[in-house]
Design an enzyme around this catalytic site. Structure first.
Site, PDB file in Angstrom:
ATOM      1  CD  GLU A  52      25.713  24.565  -6.300  1.00  0.00           C
ATOM      2  OE1 GLU A  52      24.770  25.319  -6.589  1.00  0.00           O
ATOM      3  OE2 GLU A  52      25.721  23.839  -5.283  1.00  0.00           O
ATOM      4  CB  CYS A  75      21.445  28.694  -2.881  1.00  0.00           C
ATOM      5  SG  CYS A  75      23.008  28.651  -2.024  1.00  0.00           S
ATOM      6  CB  CYS A  84      26.269  28.158  -4.179  1.00  0.00           C
ATOM      7  SG  CYS A  84      25.989  26.899  -2.926  1.00  0.00           S
ATOM      8  CB  ALA A 154       1.524  -5.125  -0.817  1.00  0.00           C
ATOM      9  CB  SER A 168      -3.222  -8.820   5.184  1.00  0.00           C
ATOM     10  OG  SER A 168      -2.687  -8.473   6.449  1.00  0.00           O
ATOM     11  CD1 TRP A 170       4.544 -12.794   5.432  1.00  0.00           C
ATOM     12  CD2 TRP A 170       4.114 -10.599   5.400  1.00  0.00           C
ATOM     13  NE1 TRP A 170       4.999 -12.273   6.617  1.00  0.00           N
ATOM     14  CE2 TRP A 170       4.748 -10.919   6.628  1.00  0.00           C
ATOM     15  CE3 TRP A 170       3.755  -9.272   5.168  1.00  0.00           C
ATOM     16  CZ2 TRP A 170       5.014  -9.960   7.602  1.00  0.00           C
ATOM     17  CZ3 TRP A 170       4.034  -8.325   6.137  1.00  0.00           C
ATOM     18  CH2 TRP A 170       4.650  -8.679   7.329  1.00  0.00           C
ATOM     19  CB  THR A 196      -2.704   0.518   9.589  1.00  0.00           C
ATOM     20  OG1 THR A 196      -3.411   0.573   8.342  1.00  0.00           O
ATOM     21  CG2 THR A 196      -1.380  -0.198   9.371  1.00  0.00           C
ATOM     22  CD  GLU A 292       4.725   1.565   4.513  1.00  0.00           C
ATOM     23  OE1 GLU A 292       4.416   0.777   5.428  1.00  0.00           O
ATOM     24  OE2 GLU A 292       5.847   1.569   3.997  1.00  0.00           O
ATOM     25  CB  THR A 297      -5.591   5.876   5.511  1.00  0.00           C
ATOM     26  OG1 THR A 297      -5.973   5.615   6.860  1.00  0.00           O
ATOM     27  CG2 THR A 297      -4.602   7.024   5.484  1.00  0.00           C
TER      28      THR A 297
END
Length: 360
Positions: A52, A75, A84, A154, A168, A170, A196, A292, A297
């Site tokens: 703002e 705010c 603001c 993935a 793993s 890719w 990991t 990740e 985990t």
């Protein structure tokens, strides 16, 4: 030119601050006279002008009598910058249209009331769902005092992330990996388990060099090497090791002497209490976390109900081996009807792979 059009413009502006404003929310604002935008602004960085104020500064005297469209209630409190709402009143804004109330109890509804007392018309709720989605991490952080956690994996079409022998690289294409790497920059921190780190020795860095990602390693017995790649190209104060009472006190002191945060977590059912850990990370200003892996985990995080959202990259491959490693392990669902469900799914094609996002 409708209210929705101007608010959509403000939301697009807000997204320009993605990955740069934490722990503040992303906010966009436009000043309108008639059907013409006379000034725009967005929150560029924590400690900088709010959206703002940026728009009001650009407009100057032209702001008097204008309508202000803003993605979040202005705010009310003094923080890194003054409120603001006071500047909006001073510059003679005629009407303030907000996508949503600020969930922060220091403001929540107070600015709306102050604007109305000053004779300024207010409206709330234009594209509210879209505004909530833009600041979903901030909303969780403010209301639950915990970071918003996105788990990423993935996998193949049959849900595998590595062969039985552990190979793993890719699973997904280079295009999908580059996309996932760039997404890291939208988070405050990246989190992985010790398996990991020991297996892959990842750097855990974002793509941008403008800011450092904080790094969180779940390492109950403190097995990480002080020479691991994750400690390179990062300030020690941006590294967090989550351990339990199993960890060597000598090693804890050694890492702390280097400036690394070592958080000794309580245990729940002989597992690290992740809810306690997340509250501690929130106290240190971490609003969003990209988890990740690995599989154990993510499984434990699901079991303890701390994951909010999933990013699942699926490659058009079939492993075809029941002993191959699955993307998530450790939940041990007995009844298929009690399996973890995702809702509000969205699909996106990235090269030959598909990204599925959904909320737990």
């Amino acid at each position: 030119m409708s209210d929705r059009y101007f608010m959509q413009t403000a939301l697009k502006l807000a997204l320009k601050g993605k990955g740069k404003t934490s722990p503040n929310p992303m906010v966009g604002a436009v000043l309108v006279k008639g059907n013409r935008i006379i000034a725009e602004g967005w929150h560029r960085r924590c400690g900088g002008d709010h959206a703002e104020i940026a728009a009001l500064k650009k407009a100057g005297d032209r702001a008097r009598g204008a309508r202000l469209y803003v993605t979040l209630e202005p705010c009310f409190h003094y923080g890194r910058t003054p409120p603001c709402v006071d500047q909006i009143i001073r510059q003679g804004i005629r009407e303030v249209i907000m996508a949503m109330k600020d969930p922060n109890p220091l403001t929540n509804g107070k600015s709306i009331a102050k604007l109305r007392r000053a004779g300024i018309k207010t409206r709330v709720g234009i594209l509210q769902e879209e505004a909530l989605a833009v600041n979903e991490a901030f909303g969780k952080y403010i209301t639950a005092k915990r970071p918003f956690v996105v788990a990423k994996c993935a996998q193949t079409l049959d849900g595998k992330i590595a062969t039985a022998a552990g190979h793993s690289r890719w699973i997904t294409s280079l295009k999908a990996r580059d996309y996932a790497h760039a997404l890291r920059d939208e988070f405050d921190a990246i989190c992985v388990g010790i398996h990991t780190v020991l297996k892959d020795n990842p750097g855990l860095n974002g793509k941008s060099t403008a800011r450092e990602l904080k790094k969180v390693v779940l390492d109950p017995s403190l097995r990480v090497s002080p020479y691991a790649r994750l400690f390179r190209k990062v300030k020690p104060m941006n590294c967090f090791l989550a351990v339990t009472k199993k960890a060597s006190w000598r090693k804890i002191k050694s890492f702390r002497a280097r400036g690394v945060h070592v958080l000794v977590c309580p245990q729940r059912d002989d597992r690290m209490d992740l809810k306690w850990l997340l509250k501690e990370l929130a106290k240190r200003g971490i609003v969003s976390i990209l988890m990740e892996g690995g599989a154990q985990t993510i499984g434990q995080a699901l079991k303890q109900r701390v994951i909010d959202k999933f990013h699942i990259y699926v490659a058009p491959k079939i492993m075809g081996d029941q002993n191959a490693l699955s993307a998530v392990v450790g939940i041990n669902t007995v009844n298929v009807n009690r399996a973890v469900r995702l809702k509000n799914l969205a699909l996106q094609k990235i090269g030959e792979d598909i990204l599925i996002t959904g909320y737990v």
